[in-house]
Design an enzyme around this catalytic site. Structure first.
Site, PDB file in Angstrom:
ATOM      1  N   CYS A 268       0.608  -1.298   0.310  1.00 52.10           N
ATOM      2  CA  CYS A 268       0.427  -0.158   0.162  1.00 52.10           C
ATOM      3  C   CYS A 268       1.014   1.521  -0.328  1.00 52.10           C
ATOM      4  CB  CYS A 268      -0.854  -0.294   0.953  1.00 52.10           C
ATOM      5  SG  CYS A 268      -2.742  -1.466   0.787  1.00 52.10           S
ATOM      6  N   HIS A 269       1.586   1.257   0.493  1.00 53.22           N
ATOM      7  CA  HIS A 269       2.572   2.500   0.940  1.00 53.22           C
ATOM      8  C   HIS A 269       3.611   2.401   1.381  1.00 53.22           C
ATOM      9  CE1 HIS A 269      -2.183   3.181   2.616  1.00 53.22           C
ATOM     10  NE2 HIS A 269      -1.921   3.910   1.847  1.00 53.22           N
ATOM     11  N   GLY A 270       4.273   0.866   0.969  1.00 58.00           N
ATOM     12  CA  GLY A 270       6.332   0.007   1.038  1.00 58.00           C
ATOM     13  C   GLY A 270       6.080   0.298   2.588  1.00 58.00           C
TER      14      GLY A 270
END
Ligand code: FES
Lengths: 687, 175
Positions: B139-141
């Site tokens: 999703c956001h690493g």
């Protein structure tokens, strides 16, 4: 009279809003400074009570919708899930289901008050018609709400009521198909009823706004029926009317709480605790009590179309009341004849309500026809003629004069009893038709009866044993889980005991990683096992009659107690018909039917079973189940214990309900008392 | 102003205050069930009972995902290399400092059991991806190491370890 002009805000932020949206001024002029006649009696508090009930129904309804599943195979169980598993779900459901009845009690009082005091007369015609529209919407909403639990009465009520539209010539059948969304009442019907049941209360709320608006334009009527002339005739709405309404409301809530906590199923029908079955119609279909007078009118007319037309006219005729009664004097207080006919009309409505609950045969039909004629005659003959020939007594000059000359009104007391009677007559306990003079089961003494009733844990444990060793061979209990055995207010098994009982059964689970189903020992989260895999297997193994599920048996069976017992039952909190019936059936077998009675093949004679021929063989015999606590191992004891167990199974929150009820009742009595004295203090300087 | 009338005043004030207070208590007591009903119901709670998982089929370097209370649980049979990496890390450098030994059961060093929900905003990280031989959240690493500890990205905390115990060497009980 104070108007919006002398309303001043101090707070600059509020001032800023007020200049752009004068909402505070509106509230102030409508609910604070608004002048109300100073002679209003408590019958005028029902407007506020109705607003309160609408709010209660909307709030509890929205919450119930969070847990309810509007799908034909799941709806019934989801309602039971709410009652059994959701925190306070039992409370929310009982508030909502009894709330509908309270709403109608209040609306009937409100309407009769309008009728008695001529509140529909010039200039309040539109106000009255808006009220009739609200009433119609309430009926539609109540009907659709009653369908949602998807019990037997829900289903067959929906079938019967929607079929009313088939009476319309030419297009009737197409309309009915349209309403159903199918060729019979089914899942699509349930879905749309749910949608509309959610929508209509907000429509009602909208019309209520119009109703209140019209009220505030025309001003309130009052018992004297003369318009306020000077400032002496009125008092400001707040605090005078507010505190009086609050006191009236608190008394109404007390009455409401009696139903919620002590007799929650009194107004319901036992048949609605049986899941909808499109193949079997209950012996005696009755609508909810609030429709009974109209139902009686429908049945009185031996022609389908004419019956339906008569029923709808009976409601719509109310809208024409302002023109049917053209008498100049508003209040029946000053109309000696109109007053008498009013009470006769109330009696006619009560009578129709009573007849609506009786089987449509013999004397009931004839009485129904006579009362139907009386009902219409009141509107079409009595009121128009009275308004021409009656000589009214002089009305007081002003409201202030009326207050000074204040007397006591016996009429009010009579009305209270009349309304109480209406309520009782409407009771669902009418539902079970007496067949073949079946005797009523004897009333046993139950530990869980009465306001402080509690289950006897030892008895429930014994009852569970009887169920497990005897009944469960044929009867399922699909709503019960092993975890319930350890729930508070239940048989009092420990979690470990419940887990041990659960582990005795084998549960099919899966699929596992290999895709196979496998068997594992039961856990507390598992349901009681069903003896047959499906209904057809149950039927095949039992000579064609499937043994019914026992989860709700103690609430799904009842019998008629007859007049006047069913009235006393509301006061004595008699709620034990189900266990009495179960005990009676289990002990009511007789080896040989009485002379002259022949039984169908494979049936057994039972004194208490309607029709006497029961497929179930006598299940219990002496010493069949071993009790460890030394209780007598007799059929009578087994039957009593298992009936108590089934009562708990049907109403597992009974103890919590009665305990909460006591707290709420005590609080409400204190609160109502405080409001009463506050009201006296506030009004002390108004007289 | 006479004493009698001011006594009357205070009596009236007391009555109004008592009534108002009772109304407030009643309103609060009414709100309670209306809010409480939103909590998980008894069925949901009962369904959240502990589960048993047979871990014998999980070969070294593999993992499985099981569900408990609606949450994905990763059960990972770690390789030697993964274990070493996890133990070698300087704990004080971590964002959410926790030694590997606190995240596995003693004597079962190779088994990592974590709730597979990214502590950032709840996505499910992918196992065996990222720079730390552990988990990578798409999703956001966010990146987690082979002990499920946060090493990089926006997530603030390590992947939580659910309550569990070894019943035998090949079976664990979660919950
Ligand atoms: S949810 Fe995993 S990084 Fe944002």
């Amino acid at each position: 009279m104070s108007g919006p002009s002398d309303f001043q805000l101090q707070n600059p932020a509020l001032k800023w809003i007020e200049r752009r949206l004068p909402i505070f001024g509106l509230v102030h002029s409508s609910f604070v400074a608004y002048p109300t006649p100073r002679n209003l009696n408590y019958w005028w508090t029902f407007g506020g009570i109705l607003s309160f009930m609408l709010a209660v129904q909307i709030v509890t309804g929205i919450i119930l919708a969070m847990h309810y599943t509007p799908e034909a195979t799941m709806a019934f169980n989801s309602v039971e899930g709410i009652v059994r598993d959701v925190n306070y779900g039992w409370l929310l459901r009982y508030v909502h289901s009894n709330g509908a009845s309270m709403f109608f009690i209040a609306v009937y009082i409100h309407m009769l008050r309008g009728l008695y005091y001529g509140s529909y007369k010039e200039p309040r015609e539109v106000l009255w018609i808006l009220g009739v529209i609200i009433y119609l919407l309430m009926m539609a909403t109540g009907f659709m709400g009653y369908v949602l639990p998807w019990g037997q009465m829900s289903f067959w009520g929906a079938t019967v009521i929607t079929n009313l539209f088939s009476a319309i010539p030419y297009v009737g059948d197409s309309i009915v198909t349209l309403l159903w969304g199918g060729y019979s009442v089914g899942n699509p019907t349930l879905n749309r009823f749910f949608s509309l049941h959610y929508l209509l209360p907000f429509v009602i709320a909208g019309v209520v706004v119009l109703h209140v608006w019209a009220l505030h334009v025309a001003g309130q009527n009052n018992p004297a029926g003369v318009e306020p002339k000077t400032e002496k005739d009125t008092v400001p709405f707040t605090p005078y009317a507010t505190v009086k309404d609050a006191f009236g409301l608190s008394c109404f809530v007390l009455f409401f709480c009696w139903f919620i906590f002590y007799i929650p199923n009194y107004l319901g029908d036992p048949d609605n605790y049986i899941q909808a079955n499109p193949g079997v119609t209950p012996a005696h279909i009755v609508p909810e009590w609030y429709y009974l007078p109209f139902y009686a009118i429908l049945r009185s007319i031996p022609n389908k179309l004419a019956g339906v037309v008569a029923m709808f006219s009976a409601i719509l005729i109310l809208a024409f009341l302002p023109w049917l009664d053209s008498a100049k004097t508003r209040s029946s207080r000053y109309r000696p004849l109109a007053k008498q006919f009013f009470w006769i009309f109330v009696a006619v409505c009560l009578g129709l309500g009573y007849l609506g609950a009786q089987p449509p045969e013999g004397i009931y039909v004839i009485a129904g026809r006579i009362l139907t004629v009386c009902y219409f005659a009141y509107f079409l003959i009595v009121l128009p003629i009275l308004s021409r020939i009656e000589k009214p007594r002089p009305v007081p000059n002003s409201i202030a004069d009326d207050v000074l000359a204040k007397g006591r009104y016996v009429a009010s007391a009579i009305a209270v009893f009349a309304v109480a009677g209406l309520l009782m007559l409407g009771s669902g306990s009418q539902a079970q038709a007496q067949e073949h003079n079946t005797p009523n089961p004897p009333s046993l003494k139950w530990s869980f009866a009465g306001p402080f009733g509690k289950f006897d844990q030892g008895q429930l444990q014994r009852g569970y044993k009887v169920y497990k060793e005897v009944c469960s061979a044929c009867h399922s209990m699909n709503l019960l889980h092993y975890r319930n055995l350890a729930d508070p207010g239940g048989p009092g098994f420990s979690i470990a005991q419940a887990a041990a009982l659960a582990s005795e059964i084998k549960v099919q689970d899966g699929p596992n990683d290999a895709g196979d189903m496998f068997e594992r020992p039961g856990r507390v989260a598992d349901k009681f096992p069903a003896p047959f895999p499906n209904e057809n297997a149950a039927r095949a193994a039992n000579g064609g009659a499937a043994p019914p599920d026992l989860s709700l048996m103690a609430k799904a069976r009842g019998y008629e107690r007859g007049f006047p017992w069913f009235i006393f039952d509301a006061f004595t909190q008699f709620q034990e018909k189900g266990p009495n019936y179960i005990h009676a059936i289990l002990t009511g077998f007789e080896e040989k039917p009485p002379a002259g009675v022949t039984l169908p093949e494979g049936s057994h004679y039972n004194k208490y079973f309607p029709g006497h021929a029961i497929k179930m063989p006598p299940p219990l015999s002496k010493d069949q189940v071993t009790y460890d606590d030394g209780s007598p191992q007799t059929v009578d004891q087994y039957a009593t214990d298992v009936a108590a167990f089934l009562m708990w199974a049907a109403e597992p929150k009974l103890e919590e309900r009665k305990r909460t009820g006591l707290q709420v009742m005590v609080f409400m009595i204190i609160f109502a008392g405080l409001l009463y004295f506050t009201k006296r203090k506030v009004w002390a300087n108004a007289h | 102003m006479t004493t009698a009338s001011s006594a009357g005043h205070s009596r009236r004030d007391f009555l109004f205050v008592a009534t108002g207070a009772a109304a407030a208590v009643g309103a609060a007591a009414t709100v309670w069930p209306l809010v409480s009903q939103m909590n998980p119901d008894a069925t949901t709670i009962a369904a959240g009972a502990p589960i048993e998982v047979d871990i014998s089929p999980i070969a070294e370097g593999q993992d499985i995902k099981v569900f408990w209370r609606g949450k994905p649980i990763y059960i990972m049979n770690r390789t030697k290399k993964q274990i070493e990496e996890a133990q070698k890390v300087n704990v004080s450098d971590l964002r959410d400092p926790q030694p590997d030994s606190a995240r596995v059961k003693e004597g079962h060093d190779n088994w990592l059991v974590v709730i597979g929900i990214c502590t950032h905003l709840g996505c499910i990280p992918i196992a065996h991806e990222g720079n730390y031989d552990g988990f990578f959240c798409p999703c956001h690493g966010s990146q987690y190491d082979s002990s499920g500890r946060i090493r990089q990205g926006p997530a603030p905390l390590n992947l939580p370890v659910p309550p569990y115990a070894f019943i035998s060497d090949s079976k664990i009980k979660i919950g």
